[in-house]
Design an enzyme around this catalytic site. Structure first.
Site, PDB file in Angstrom:
ATOM      1  N   LYS A 181       0.884  -0.943   0.135  1.00 22.43           N
ATOM      2  CA  LYS A 181       0.285  -0.130  -0.102  1.00 22.43           C
ATOM      3  C   LYS A 181       0.731   1.173  -0.227  1.00 22.43           C
ATOM      4  O   LYS A 181       0.634   2.782  -0.493  1.00 22.43           O
ATOM      5  CB  LYS A 181      -0.836   0.216   1.283  1.00 22.43           C
ATOM      6  CG  LYS A 181      -1.756  -1.247   1.372  1.00 22.43           C
ATOM      7  CD  LYS A 181      -2.761  -1.190   2.072  1.00 22.43           C
ATOM      8  CE  LYS A 181      -4.214  -2.187   1.896  1.00 22.43           C
ATOM      9  NZ  LYS A 181      -5.001  -1.887   2.914  1.00 22.43           N
ATOM     10  N   ARG A 182       1.945   1.021   0.483  1.00 24.21           N
ATOM     11  CA  ARG A 182       2.454   2.077   0.743  1.00 24.21           C
ATOM     12  C   ARG A 182       3.166   1.777  -0.316  1.00 24.21           C
ATOM     13  O   ARG A 182       3.861   4.220  -0.867  1.00 24.21           O
ATOM     14  CB  ARG A 182       3.470   1.922   1.657  1.00 24.21           C
ATOM     15  CG  ARG A 182       4.877   1.403   0.877  1.00 24.21           C
ATOM     16  CD  ARG A 182       5.868   0.985   2.666  1.00 24.21           C
ATOM     17  NE  ARG A 182       6.938  -0.390   1.746  1.00 24.21           N
ATOM     18  CZ  ARG A 182       8.352   0.173   1.122  1.00 24.21           C
ATOM     19  NH1 ARG A 182       8.764   1.071   1.024  1.00 24.21           N
ATOM     20  NH2 ARG A 182       8.256  -1.404   1.061  1.00 24.21           N
TER      21      ARG A 182
END
Length: 487
Positions: free
Chosen positions: A250-251
């Protein structure tokens, strides 16, 4: 048509499908379509604890959005259903009993407390975790209150070898494998047993999946051998990495395929972009339609090395696809995003909206910009602009010279008979020369007057879309605001 080619996409309904999962589905679909085979969808919903309501709909919706039709599976049916694992429990239980009867599996009665103590001892001794085979050779006397699991009896010696269509020969020492669980105490199978039984029953010819499953492959090969099944051919796809070469997460940005739809990426962009995550036609071709990809797709062209998910490249590609749309196509696709960001646009007819969007098509990278950056087009659809008088001040101009420039521009446009790009540009360039201004200075003040923005679509084309009366009205308002400029 090669009816012997049968591949499957088998997601777990534990949330929205992420890009790695969908990339796997895409490669299976492309392979099936290239070979004239069948593409199946099977929902692996045996992990009831992790089931997320709405996941199946999201999975199928993601496939539909990308144009990945399936030949068998949910909503389609087929000769080898059911296509939900939770509806196939009897098949897995029968397979487990067959393995027990053949000496390839056994019932394990170890309590959860014992297993926790075993793991703690292994950790303290710095040993690799794994079942210690406590029940492997014991008589099956059922301890009170314990429902057993079924474990596979892994050979203690030798190697398990299989051929990977991407990686070549892969070999594992059997001694490094533990006796893994096949059937849980609740009667539900683990992935290892269920996918083997299903792939066999559904006549799957090729298992194309992510490289994270390479370590599970020897277990699956051993299960095929123990059950007397012909194994499929394996192809393990390279991992998808972020630009820092770590595993995509997700980063690195959105990871659900639905996030990309929400942001306004085109489905044809996503198919093209995802296809290039581990596969390529050559070392230079980037933009390909789905037919070209299908026509050229082969497992031999899939790379062994990790594929980089580069959002900048995705944005560039999406912008290229947007610019390739006809204006009508662009309008139809952009309008829902536009109306979400600028509700006032709903009051205008399609032709007006189309003429406004024509001026920004070359600049847009994602359709979501119309919703998330509404100022880009709002000035086309609202009656009154909101901006500070100071924004009218031309570069290196005074309040007096800016006011004069706006007033003289209003006079010119009021008298202009032919309201066209050519006539307006010629007249206002002539005015800039008379006022001893650079055209950019005058046009900058006019841009703010007509749009409320310092940066906008081409000035004179914008004026054409707004129309004479709206332009004159806004210019009069700008003249009025110019009197509030500090001297």
């Amino acid at each position: 048509m090669n009816n012997n080619i049968r591949v499957r996409y088998a997601p777990s309904p534990t949330g929205h499908p992420h890009v790695g999962n969908i990339r796997t589905a895409l490669f299976n679909w492309l392979f099936a379509r290239h070979e004239g085979g069948k593409f199946l969808v099977r929902i692996e919903d045996t992990d009831q604890a992790r089931y997320v309501e709405g996941s199946v709909e999201a999975i199928l919706g993601g496939l539909r959005w990308l144009g990945m039709d399936w030949d068998e599976g949910p909503e389609k049916g087929g000769d080898y259903g059911p296509y939900f694992q939770s509806q196939r429990l009897e098949k897995y239980q029968a397979a487990a009993e067959k393995l027990i009867a053949g000496g390839h599996a056994y019932r394990c009665y170890c309590s959860s407390e014992r297993l926790e103590e075993m793991r703690a001892a292994q950790t303290a001794a710095k040993q690799p975790p794994g079942y210690d085979r406590h029940c492997r050779d014991k008589c099956e006397i059922t301890p009170e209150g314990i429902t057993p699991v079924v474990r596979f009896r892994v050979p203690l010696k030798g190697r398990t070898v299989f051929n990977d269509l991407i990686r070549g020969e892969v070999s594992f020492e059997n001694a490094l494998l533990d006796d893994f669980i096949l059937l849980k105490s609740d009667g539900f199978p683990t992935y290892h047993l269920a996918n083997i039984v299903d792939d066999h029953d559904m006549r799957i010819s090729h298992v194309i999946r992510g490289e994270e499953w390479v370590s599970s492959a020897p277990r699956h090969v051993l299960l095929y051998q123990a059950l007397g099944y012909e194994p499929p051919l394996y192809a393990h796809l390279p991992m998808i990495l972020g630009t820092d070469r770590s595993k995509l997460s997700k980063r690195h940005g959105a990871v659900s395929i639905m996030d990309y739809e929400e942001q306004g990426y085109l489905p044809e962009t996503m198919v093209n972009f995802l296809a290039l995550l581990g596969w390529s036609l050559d070392d230079k071709t980037e933009i390909m339609d789905v037919k070209q990809i299908i026509d050229n797709f082969s497992i031999e062209r899939i790379s062994k090395t990790g594929a980089i998910f580069n959002v900048e490249k995705l944005d560039w590609m999406n912008g290229s696809y947007i610019r390739a749309l006809t204006l009508d196509e662009f309008t139809d696709r952009a309008r829902p995003f536009l109306e979400a960001g600028v509700p006032e646009s709903r009051a205008f007819d399609r032709d007006y909206i189309k003429s406004a969007l024509a001026l920004v098509q070359e600049r847009v990278k994602k359709l979501g910009e119309f919703r998330d950056q509404p100022e880009m087009t709002r000035f086309f659809f609202i009656e009154n602009l909101e901006y500070e008088p100071i924004e009218l001040l031309g570069k290196k101009m005074t309040a007096a010279s800016t006011r004069t420039a706006l007033e003289r521009s209003l006079e010119r446009l009021e008298k202009l008979g032919d309201f066209t790009v050519e006539s307006m540009e010629a007249d206002l360039r002539s005015l800039a020369e008379e006022l001893e201004l650079k055209p950019g200075q005058l046009f900058g003040s006019l841009r703010v007057a007509f749009t409320g923005l310092i940066v906008s679509p081409p000035l004179f084309q914008t004026m054409i879309v707004l129309g004479r009366e709206q332009c004159l009205k806004r210019l009069r308002e700008a003249v009025s605001k110019s009197w509030k400029l500090p001297e």
